[in-house]
Design an enzyme around this catalytic site. Structure first.
Site, PDB file in Angstrom:
ATOM      1  N   TRP A   1      -8.392   9.417  -7.527  1.00 35.19           N
ATOM      2  CA  TRP A   1      -9.712  10.001  -8.330  1.00 35.19           C
ATOM      3  C   TRP A   1      -9.887   9.418  -9.867  1.00 35.19           C
ATOM      4  O   TRP A   1     -10.822   9.041 -10.004  1.00 35.19           O
ATOM      5  CB  TRP A   1      -9.775  11.474  -8.088  1.00 35.19           C
ATOM      6  CG  TRP A   1     -10.633  11.742  -6.764  1.00 35.19           C
ATOM      7  CD1 TRP A   1     -10.143  12.211  -5.814  1.00 35.19           C
ATOM      8  CD2 TRP A   1     -11.968  11.795  -6.562  1.00 35.19           C
ATOM      9  NE1 TRP A   1     -11.065  12.216  -4.665  1.00 35.19           N
ATOM     10  CE2 TRP A   1     -12.386  12.245  -5.236  1.00 35.19           C
ATOM     11  CE3 TRP A   1     -13.223  11.517  -7.419  1.00 35.19           C
ATOM     12  CZ2 TRP A   1     -13.660  12.297  -4.603  1.00 35.19           C
ATOM     13  CZ3 TRP A   1     -14.658  11.488  -6.899  1.00 35.19           C
ATOM     14  CH2 TRP A   1     -14.548  12.053  -5.556  1.00 35.19           C
TER      15      TRP A   1
ATOM     16  N   TRP B   1       1.505   2.048  -3.447  1.00 35.54           N
ATOM     17  CA  TRP B   1       0.810   2.698  -3.956  1.00 35.54           C
ATOM     18  C   TRP B   1       1.178   4.303  -4.059  1.00 35.54           C
ATOM     19  O   TRP B   1       0.825   5.032  -4.915  1.00 35.54           O
ATOM     20  CB  TRP B   1      -0.851   2.532  -3.860  1.00 35.54           C
ATOM     21  CG  TRP B   1      -1.284   1.275  -4.508  1.00 35.54           C
ATOM     22  CD1 TRP B   1      -1.555   0.076  -4.039  1.00 35.54           C
ATOM     23  CD2 TRP B   1      -1.733   1.482  -5.862  1.00 35.54           C
ATOM     24  NE1 TRP B   1      -2.006  -0.750  -5.280  1.00 35.54           N
ATOM     25  CE2 TRP B   1      -2.324   0.141  -6.042  1.00 35.54           C
ATOM     26  CE3 TRP B   1      -1.926   2.488  -6.846  1.00 35.54           C
ATOM     27  CZ2 TRP B   1      -2.915  -0.208  -7.318  1.00 35.54           C
ATOM     28  CZ3 TRP B   1      -2.663   2.140  -8.194  1.00 35.54           C
ATOM     29  CH2 TRP B   1      -2.947   0.726  -8.416  1.00 35.54           C
TER      30      TRP B   1
ATOM     31  N   ASN C   1     -10.314   3.753   3.125  1.00 37.92           N
ATOM     32  CA  ASN C   1     -10.048   3.806   1.969  1.00 37.92           C
ATOM     33  C   ASN C   1     -11.279   3.104   1.186  1.00 37.92           C
ATOM     34  O   ASN C   1     -11.317   3.458  -0.261  1.00 37.92           O
ATOM     35  CB  ASN C   1      -8.877   2.885   1.699  1.00 37.92           C
ATOM     36  CG  ASN C   1      -8.514   2.939   0.070  1.00 37.92           C
ATOM     37  OD1 ASN C   1      -8.332   3.718  -0.556  1.00 37.92           O
ATOM     38  ND2 ASN C   1      -8.384   1.428  -0.322  1.00 37.92           N
TER      39      ASN C   1
ATOM     40  N   TRP D   1     -14.925  14.054 -11.903  1.00 38.70           N
ATOM     41  CA  TRP D   1     -13.839  13.736 -10.966  1.00 38.70           C
ATOM     42  C   TRP D   1     -13.182  14.936 -10.218  1.00 38.70           C
ATOM     43  O   TRP D   1     -12.986  14.774  -9.156  1.00 38.70           O
ATOM     44  CB  TRP D   1     -12.988  12.534 -11.306  1.00 38.70           C
ATOM     45  CG  TRP D   1     -11.975  12.914 -12.340  1.00 38.70           C
ATOM     46  CD1 TRP D   1     -12.215  12.548 -13.662  1.00 38.70           C
ATOM     47  CD2 TRP D   1     -10.669  13.426 -12.248  1.00 38.70           C
ATOM     48  NE1 TRP D   1     -11.089  13.348 -14.437  1.00 38.70           N
ATOM     49  CE2 TRP D   1     -10.217  13.594 -13.579  1.00 38.70           C
ATOM     50  CE3 TRP D   1      -9.798  14.026 -11.076  1.00 38.70           C
ATOM     51  CZ2 TRP D   1      -8.983  14.289 -14.135  1.00 38.70           C
ATOM     52  CZ3 TRP D   1      -8.609  14.734 -11.485  1.00 38.70           C
ATOM     53  CH2 TRP D   1      -8.231  14.783 -12.671  1.00 38.70           C
TER      54      TRP D   1
ATOM     55  N   TRP E   1     -19.998  14.604 -18.574  1.00 42.79           N
ATOM     56  CA  TRP E   1     -19.960  14.526 -17.166  1.00 42.79           C
ATOM     57  C   TRP E   1     -21.320  15.754 -17.227  1.00 42.79           C
ATOM     58  O   TRP E   1     -21.547  16.707 -17.960  1.00 42.79           O
ATOM     59  CB  TRP E   1     -19.047  15.439 -16.661  1.00 42.79           C
ATOM     60  CG  TRP E   1     -17.623  14.760 -16.662  1.00 42.79           C
ATOM     61  CD1 TRP E   1     -16.506  15.263 -17.292  1.00 42.79           C
ATOM     62  CD2 TRP E   1     -17.435  13.515 -16.178  1.00 42.79           C
ATOM     63  NE1 TRP E   1     -15.414  14.264 -17.142  1.00 42.79           N
ATOM     64  CE2 TRP E   1     -15.910  13.264 -16.540  1.00 42.79           C
ATOM     65  CE3 TRP E   1     -17.810  12.608 -15.463  1.00 42.79           C
ATOM     66  CZ2 TRP E   1     -15.293  12.045 -16.066  1.00 42.79           C
ATOM     67  CZ3 TRP E   1     -17.132  11.589 -14.799  1.00 42.79           C
ATOM     68  CH2 TRP E   1     -15.899  11.400 -15.113  1.00 42.79           C
TER      69      TRP E   1
ATOM     70  N   GLU F   1       0.725  -1.157  -0.176  1.00 42.16           N
ATOM     71  CA  GLU F   1       0.036  -0.158  -0.027  1.00 42.16           C
ATOM     72  C   GLU F   1       0.782   1.197   0.015  1.00 42.16           C
ATOM     73  O   GLU F   1       0.475   2.173  -0.706  1.00 42.16           O
ATOM     74  CB  GLU F   1      -1.088  -0.170   1.291  1.00 42.16           C
ATOM     75  CG  GLU F   1      -2.034  -1.162   1.156  1.00 42.16           C
ATOM     76  CD  GLU F   1      -3.083  -1.095  -0.184  1.00 42.16           C
ATOM     77  OE1 GLU F   1      -3.360  -0.037  -0.757  1.00 42.16           O
ATOM     78  OE2 GLU F   1      -3.283  -2.201  -0.645  1.00 42.16           O
TER      79      GLU F   1
HETATM   80  P1  FAD Z   1      -2.884   2.011   5.343  1.00 45.84           P
HETATM   81  O1  FAD Z   1      -3.643   1.140   4.608  1.00 45.84           O
HETATM   82  O2  FAD Z   1      -2.553   1.862   6.739  1.00 45.84           O
HETATM   83  O3  FAD Z   1      -1.693   2.127   4.257  1.00 45.84           O
HETATM   84  C1  FAD Z   1      -0.451   3.115   4.738  1.00 45.84           C
HETATM   85  C2  FAD Z   1      -0.265   4.236   3.886  1.00 45.84           C
HETATM   86  O4  FAD Z   1      -0.053   3.650   2.471  1.00 45.84           O
HETATM   87  C3  FAD Z   1      -1.201   5.117   3.867  1.00 45.84           C
HETATM   88  O5  FAD Z   1      -1.125   6.204   4.954  1.00 45.84           O
HETATM   89  C4  FAD Z   1      -0.958   5.743   2.434  1.00 45.84           C
HETATM   90  O6  FAD Z   1       0.248   6.889   2.426  1.00 45.84           O
HETATM   91  C5  FAD Z   1      -0.360   4.820   1.590  1.00 45.84           C
HETATM   92  N1  FAD Z   1      -1.542   4.039   0.800  1.00 45.84           N
HETATM   93  C6  FAD Z   1      -2.652   3.079   1.476  1.00 45.84           C
HETATM   94  N2  FAD Z   1      -3.426   2.940   0.225  1.00 45.84           N
HETATM   95  C7  FAD Z   1      -3.177   3.807  -0.897  1.00 45.84           C
HETATM   96  C8  FAD Z   1      -3.925   4.158  -2.077  1.00 45.84           C
HETATM   97  N3  FAD Z   1      -4.757   3.449  -2.329  1.00 45.84           N
HETATM   98  N4  FAD Z   1      -3.252   5.020  -2.813  1.00 45.84           N
HETATM   99  C9  FAD Z   1      -2.088   5.796  -2.355  1.00 45.84           C
HETATM  100  N5  FAD Z   1      -1.563   5.522  -1.242  1.00 45.84           N
HETATM  101  C10 FAD Z   1      -2.078   4.507  -0.398  1.00 45.84           C
HETATM  102  N6  FAD Z   1      -4.538   9.067   0.366  1.00 45.84           N
HETATM  103  C11 FAD Z   1      -3.598  10.010   0.654  1.00 45.84           C
HETATM  104  O7  FAD Z   1      -3.026   9.723   1.608  1.00 45.84           O
HETATM  105  N7  FAD Z   1      -4.156  11.215   0.311  1.00 45.84           N
HETATM  106  C12 FAD Z   1      -5.149  11.353  -0.381  1.00 45.84           C
HETATM  107  O8  FAD Z   1      -5.291  12.895  -0.489  1.00 45.84           O
HETATM  108  C13 FAD Z   1      -5.952  10.486  -0.771  1.00 45.84           C
HETATM  109  N8  FAD Z   1      -7.142  10.668  -1.593  1.00 45.84           N
HETATM  110  C14 FAD Z   1      -7.876   9.588  -1.903  1.00 45.84           C
HETATM  111  C15 FAD Z   1      -8.855   9.792  -2.748  1.00 45.84           C
HETATM  112  C16 FAD Z   1      -9.611   8.820  -3.354  1.00 45.84           C
HETATM  113  C17 FAD Z   1     -10.810   8.892  -4.157  1.00 45.84           C
HETATM  114  C18 FAD Z   1      -9.313   7.332  -2.879  1.00 45.84           C
HETATM  115  C19 FAD Z   1     -10.116   6.082  -3.394  1.00 45.84           C
HETATM  116  C20 FAD Z   1      -8.084   7.039  -2.153  1.00 45.84           C
HETATM  117  C21 FAD Z   1      -7.192   7.900  -1.619  1.00 45.84           C
HETATM  118  N9  FAD Z   1      -6.181   7.916  -0.912  1.00 45.84           N
HETATM  119  C22 FAD Z   1      -5.363   9.004  -0.486  1.00 45.84           C
HETATM  120  C23 FAD Z   1      -5.520   6.722  -0.694  1.00 45.84           C
HETATM  121  C24 FAD Z   1      -5.961   6.162   0.465  1.00 45.84           C
HETATM  122  O9  FAD Z   1      -7.481   5.951   0.793  1.00 45.84           O
HETATM  123  C25 FAD Z   1      -5.348   6.571   1.915  1.00 45.84           C
HETATM  124  O10 FAD Z   1      -4.082   6.701   1.812  1.00 45.84           O
HETATM  125  C26 FAD Z   1      -5.631   5.742   3.174  1.00 45.84           C
HETATM  126  O11 FAD Z   1      -6.999   5.394   3.237  1.00 45.84           O
HETATM  127  C27 FAD Z   1      -4.961   6.253   4.359  1.00 45.84           C
HETATM  128  O12 FAD Z   1      -5.527   5.578   5.357  1.00 45.84           O
HETATM  129  P2  FAD Z   1      -4.273   4.562   6.296  1.00 45.84           P
HETATM  130  O13 FAD Z   1      -2.870   5.532   6.526  1.00 45.84           O
HETATM  131  O14 FAD Z   1      -5.004   4.057   7.343  1.00 45.84           O
HETATM  132  O15 FAD Z   1      -3.677   3.508   5.142  1.00 45.84           O
END
Ligand code: FAD
Length: 489
Positions: free
Chosen positions: A389, A285, A348, A366, A313, A282
């Protein structure tokens, strides 16, 4: 301008801190202190360089707390944190002159406008005779160092991560630096309160402190709590919004209160099991998002797949307002949007469902959702937000196919089976039995009455019918799909 001259004992080094608000594993800060010069830290609140991507409202609240903590930590190292406001390209050179600085240290940024600004500033400071040293302080691998076999950027995640994963630096992160031998400086600094970063009237951030502790110590607490308690359940639990199964490190990462390297180091100490690997993927990502942003700097503004430029849109201000307020009539979407408003964060899985609802059920661009998230998310991140997005909308790299349209009720039944997440954030539905909680309009009248629900009054009817919305979205997609093949950048 001629470079000011200094005796080595009075040399001053400036550490320009940006999205690296920590002292441990901070290569720029450590290098500044190791240089032997007197170090002063500078933070510039610049609302112009990043254009429309200036810090959003929730991020400003976070910044306030984070700067307070950083100032304390730096003071313990004999480093003053000076706060200034204005255009970085003017404020930074002026401060170098004022402080008699010979060297400046910073960690690199990757957003298009900031990268350009940093490049220009580096060139002009160097031509004025200053030493400029920049570092990688926020990524596991910098985008310019990773290429496909053919020499280009990666456009899909899996091969990207296969390449990056073995390259991750496994050495220990830098410890917090030793206290500097120099004395604490006393340059004029803006008062943080005068920046008014926290919302005043109304204070919509009032609940944030119940959920978050900005700053390096808060980041470490979140990491420790996750590694001690949750990581074992990460693989199964990370998609269940009612369970606390993810790290919630995202705002701390976004502000650089913790580095990904520190996270990898601590997580890897738990072994190399499936949960650790999934968690690291993750973080992968996040790396991939920065890779895309670096190579396609327009990602936050433009469809990555240009065929989406013709996408029909809709304008739907009523729908947009209902979405932002958590009043769509779809409980899981509403729970997510209310969680976002109350806590500055959203799970997420629910982000994906809420974003899909906006772009597919309401057929809204979006970029509207991206901007709303930018303003309300504490972890608003230019790369992750735009890439995610576009991933959901179908216009992005390695994106979810547009025709895969989440059914919010079915998603709720699958990922919030007992309805605990919806009950927490949509309390007016709390008494509804689990079998109806994700589709209250299917509950018999007597069940609704028993649960004190009057649809259309205490909780909205769905603002759009799922089957109708799905068909409409597919039609819209068909209208551009003839151009869908081979149209990627
Ligand atoms: P964990 O599951 O604990 O993951 C650890 C770290 O990995 C996160 O803190 C984050 O830095 C990274 N990560 C995890 N999932 C993703 C992912 N899908 N994409 C990129 N990095 C990821 N994340 C943001 O940090 N900032 C945003 O502005 C953001 N906007 C989002 C918008 C949409 C529409 C969606 C679907 C996802 C977005 N995310 C964003 C990705 C993701 O939802 C969050 O990073 C995650 O929910 C953070 O929670 P966590 O720290 O508990 O994640």
């Amino acid at each position: 301008m001629a470079r000011p001259t200094h005796s080595s004992s009075s040399r001053t080094a400036v550490f320009w801190t940006r999205n690296d608000l920590r002292i441990a594993d901070n290569p720029a800060l450590s290098a500044a202190l190791l240089s032997g010069a007197s170090v002063v830290a500078l933070y510039v609140l610049d609302d112009h360089t990043a254009g429309k991507w200036r810090l959003g409202g929730a991020s400003r609240w976070w910044l306030d707390g984070s700067l307070r903590r950083l100032a304390e930590s730096l003071r313990s190292l004999n480093v003053q944190l000076v706060l200034r406001r204005g255009l970085a390209k003017e404020v930074v050179p002026a401060f170098m002159k004022e402080a008699g600085g010979a060297e400046i240290f910073w960690n690199r940024r990757y957003g298009a406008a900031e990268r350009l600004a940093d490049q220009d500033l580096k060139a002009s400071l160097r031509s004025d005779g200053y030493t400029v040293r920049s570092f990688n302080g926020s990524l596991l691998t910098e985008p310019q160092t990773i290429t496909t076999g053919a020499g280009g950027p990666y456009k899909t995640y899996s091969p990207f991560w296969r390449t990056v994963r073995p390259k991750i630096n496994k050495s220990a992160p830098l410890p917090a630096p030793e206290r500097g031998q120099h004395s604490l400086s006393n340059y004029p600094s803006d008062a943080l309160d005068a920046w008014r970063l926290t919302p005043q009237s109304p204070n919509w951030a009032a609940e944030f402190p119940e959920h978050w502790e900005p700053g390096e110590a808060g980041a470490m607490k979140k990491l420790d709590a996750f590694l001690d308690g949750c990581i074992d359940g990460y693989v199964d639990g990370r998609d269940v919004p009612g369970r606390r199964a993810t790290s919630r490190l995202s705002p701390h990462l976004q502000f650089g209160e913790i580095s990904p390297r520190q996270i990898v180091w601590s997580a890897s100490a738990q072994g190399d099991g499936a949960a650790v690997e999934k968690f690291l993927s993750e973080l992968g990502w996040r790396e991939f998002s920065y890779h895309l942003l670096y190579h396609f700097p327009d990602f936050p503004e433009k469809n990555w797949r240009t065929d989406f430029d013709a996408f029909p849109w809709r304008e739907d201000e009523f729908g947009f307002a209902a979405w932002t307020k958590g009043q769509t009539g779809y409980p899981l979407v509403d729970a997510g949007m209310r969680e976002l408003w109350a806590t500055g964060w959203m799970h997420n899985r629910v982000r994906m469902i809420a974003a899909s609802f906006l772009t597919k059920h309401l057929l809204m661009d979006w970029r509207r959702g991206e901007a709303w998230f930018w303003d309300t998310l504490l972890d608003a991140d230019i790369a992750n937000n735009s890439v995610s997005w576009q991933w959901v909308a179908g216009s992005g790299a390695d994106a979810a196919p547009y025709f895969r349209i989440f059914n919010p009720s079915a998603q709720g039944e699958r990922f919030d089976a007992d309805g605990s997440y919806v009950r927490q954030w949509v309390p007016e539905l709390a008494k509804l039995p689990s079998r109806y909680i994700h589709a209250p309009w299917t509950a018999p009248e007597a069940v609704l009455r028993e649960a004190n629900i009057r649809l259309g009054t205490t909780y909205p009817e769905p603002i759009v019918d799922h089957a109708h919305a799905r068909a409409r979205a597919l039609d819209a997609f068909k209208s551009i799909s003839h151009a869908n093949r081979g149209n990627e950048p």
